[in-house]
Scaffold this active site. Structure first.
Site: not given
Ligand code: NAP
Ligand code: GCO
Length: 264
Positions: A144, A157
């Site tokens: 992230s 986080y």
């Molecule tokens: P999301 O929409 O919240 O999806 C998260 C997924 O993880 C869901 O399928 C959830 O399904 C699963 N999950 C959560 N806890 C779990 C557990 N204990 N066991 C198994 N599965 C679990 O997240 P996203 O935005 O697609 O992000 C995916 C990844 O990218 C995360 O690691 C997030 O930190 C990272 N990320 C996101 C962003 C962003 O801007 N969106 C940016 C940087 C990094 P269940 O709830 O059914 O378990």
């Molecule tokens: C926040 C956001 C971010 C993104 C991502 C950025 O609340 O700042 O959720 O943390 O998810 O991780 O890279």
């Protein structure tokens, strides 16, 4: 010819039912991989089944909480039996809690670290022996911006994702000699359910202040989409990146390089 093909490979995407995980699973499938995925709630599993059906992808889903080592071992035993084990692991499952640190309970802090840091350790520890036997392996940890930067309300986080960056480098250091490459993808701000609260349209119809803030902090002038992560994921999952190890590839539209829009 550079080899981006994943033909004959099995890719496990944790949390690969929607959002970033599903987009990465789609991309790895398009490159030839067999997809297996998991999540921890029935609701997400149903969404995942519908998404894979809609995309015409024959993928196998597992109900498995990645923080529970026994469930992880059971899922991996089934993958070993039915698909020959995991060649590519994408540690995508993650949660976030946005609470001012002085108001955050230790339990909440621990929950975030459990999913975002300890679970990737559990998953990697579980797949590495099989990868050593195979003579190859790819582990991609979804890090992230918060692996590098802090901001208000995301202490747990940021701590977890900062740790995930260093876990990535350590797996590289410990297992590179077995032809296992462990790299990270550091998405910028991506439009998924996880960031929906930061993009809500305000009662007066204006954009969320944080939405406007991110647009101003991103040279690309937009939020990322899960699609933006597809190419980087295929690269890090393929033989094309066999000499890339311990690297965090930031896919952030330039946020990390930019001090922010200067006053006119
Ligand atoms: P999301 O929409 O919240 O999806 C998260 C997924 O993880 C869901 O399928 C959830 O399904 C699963 N999950 C959560 N806890 C779990 C557990 N204990 N066991 C198994 N599965 C679990 O997240 P996203 O935005 O697609 O992000 C995916 C990844 O990218 C995360 O690691 C997030 O930190 C990272 N990320 C996101 C962003 C962003 O801007 N969106 C940016 C940087 C990094 P269940 O709830 O059914 O378990
Ligand atoms: C926040 C956001 C971010 C993104 C991502 C950025 O609340 O700042 O959720 O943390 O998810 O991780 O890279």
């Amino acid at each position: 010819m550079v080899n981006f093909s994943l033909k004959g490979k099995v890719a496990l995407v944790t949390g690969g039912v929607y959002g970033i995980g599903f987009a990465i699973a789609e991309a790895l499938h398009e490159a030839g991989a067999k997809i297996v995925y998991n999540c921890s709630t029935e609701k997400s599993m149903q969404t995942g089944i519908e998404n894979y059906k809609k995309a015409g992808i024959d993928a196998k889903g597992y109900m498995c909480d990645v923080t529970k080592e026994d469930q992880v071992k059971e899922m991996l035993a089934d993958i070993e039996k039915n698909f020959g084990g995991v060649d590519i692991l994408v540690n995508n499952a993650g949660i976030i809690k946005r609470i001012p640190m002085e108001e955050m309970s230790v339990e909440d802090f621990r929950k975030v670290v459990d999913v975002d840091l300890i679970a990737p350790f559990i998953m990697a520890k579980a797949v590495i022996p099989g990868m050593i036997k195979k003579g190859h392996g790819k582990i991609i940890n979804i890090c992230s911006m918060m692996s590098e930067l802090g901001r208000e309300t995301v202490s747990a986080y940021a701590a977890a994702k900062g740790g995930l960056k260093m876990l990535t480098k350590n797996i590289c250091s410990e297992y590179g000699e077995h032809n296992i490459q462990c790299n990270g993808i550091g998405p910028g701000y991506i439009a998924t359910p996880q960031t929906a609260p930061l993009r809500e349209i305000q009662p007066d119809g204006s954009r969320h202040p944080f939405d406007q803030f991110i647009i101003s902090k991103t040279p690309a002038g937009r939020w990322g989409t899960p699609e933006d992560l597809k190419g980087p994921a295929v690269f890090l999952a393929s033989e094309a990146s066999d000499f890339v190890n311990g690297h965090i590839l930031y896919v952030d539209g330039g946020i990390l390089a930019y001090i922010g829009k200067q006053p006119k």
